[in-house]
Design a protein around this motif. Sequence first.
Motif, PDB file in Angstrom:
ATOM      1  N   ARG A 155      50.765 103.737  34.436  1.00  0.00           N
ATOM      2  CA  ARG A 155      49.577 104.096  35.217  1.00  0.00           C
ATOM      3  C   ARG A 155      48.720 105.136  34.502  1.00  0.00           C
ATOM      4  O   ARG A 155      47.516 105.190  34.698  1.00  0.00           O
ATOM      5  CB  ARG A 155      49.981 104.583  36.614  1.00  0.00           C
ATOM      6  N   ASP A 156      49.363 105.971  33.676  1.00  0.00           N
ATOM      7  CA  ASP A 156      48.590 106.936  32.896  1.00  0.00           C
ATOM      8  C   ASP A 156      48.360 106.448  31.470  1.00  0.00           C
ATOM      9  O   ASP A 156      47.876 107.189  30.621  1.00  0.00           O
ATOM     10  CB  ASP A 156      49.258 108.311  32.904  1.00  0.00           C
ATOM     11  N   GLY A 157      48.723 105.188  31.193  1.00  0.00           N
ATOM     12  CA  GLY A 157      48.419 104.580  29.906  1.00  0.00           C
ATOM     13  C   GLY A 157      49.492 104.703  28.846  1.00  0.00           C
ATOM     14  O   GLY A 157      49.318 104.218  27.736  1.00  0.00           O
ATOM     15  N   GLU A 158      50.631 105.357  29.155  1.00  0.00           N
ATOM     16  CA  GLU A 158      51.658 105.505  28.135  1.00  0.00           C
ATOM     17  C   GLU A 158      53.047 105.603  28.761  1.00  0.00           C
ATOM     18  O   GLU A 158      53.193 105.828  29.961  1.00  0.00           O
ATOM     19  CB  GLU A 158      51.410 106.766  27.300  1.00  0.00           C
ATOM     20  N   LEU A 159      54.047 105.393  27.923  1.00  0.00           N
ATOM     21  CA  LEU A 159      55.436 105.620  28.293  1.00  0.00           C
ATOM     22  C   LEU A 159      55.861 106.864  27.533  1.00  0.00           C
ATOM     23  O   LEU A 159      56.127 106.811  26.341  1.00  0.00           O
ATOM     24  CB  LEU A 159      56.304 104.413  27.893  1.00  0.00           C
TER      25      LEU A 159
END
Length: 201
Positions: free
Chosen positions: A95-99
């Motif tokens: 959801r925030d664009g990264e793991l």
Amino acid sequence: PPRPPLAASIHFGTMSFARYGWVQMLTGNASSSPTAPKTETLSTLWPGVEWKDLSLPGNTIWYYKDDSRLKEVLDYAPDLIFFMLGGNDVLNYLRDGELNATENAQLKANVESILSSLSSGLPNATIVVLNYYDLIDTCSGNITNQKDLQEYRNLSAVTAEANALMRSAAERFGCLYFDIYSVFMHHCYGRYLGDGAAHDP
């Protein structure tokens, strides 16, 4: 809370797999489908096989860490277990664009915790760990101006990263590892992002 499936949340075409996922394809137990149900299913290939579907579409791995849910698997005592958990967790992390490192460690700990319980509680069972398929067929780099897709712009790279984690966990607990990433490639939603090798869903 569990997020809606990718297809529903971003309206990729008119396909609906809500009641026709990979479990239903294996069992031939689909209530709706975009194509005719397959004739080769668990029951037709192995008449007399007994199976139990413990999957819950949309749920995260946290649900399966619950003692009562895991106890249901252990009490059933299957000879063969297909383990495919954590994909919805990965989508939530994105959801925030990264793991990030914390999320990666959390996913690893959760996967290994459940595999540990299964392998110790059912030492004679064969456990098959299925990796994650890339919902966007390696085309997440093509997400540029699609405002509602921005959180998926790193999905392809993150999927490969998570699959390395799954392979490592499978090896650690003596499980079989099956690569659905390669088998499902070009059968997903990349068709809407310029995948030139797209096949039938």
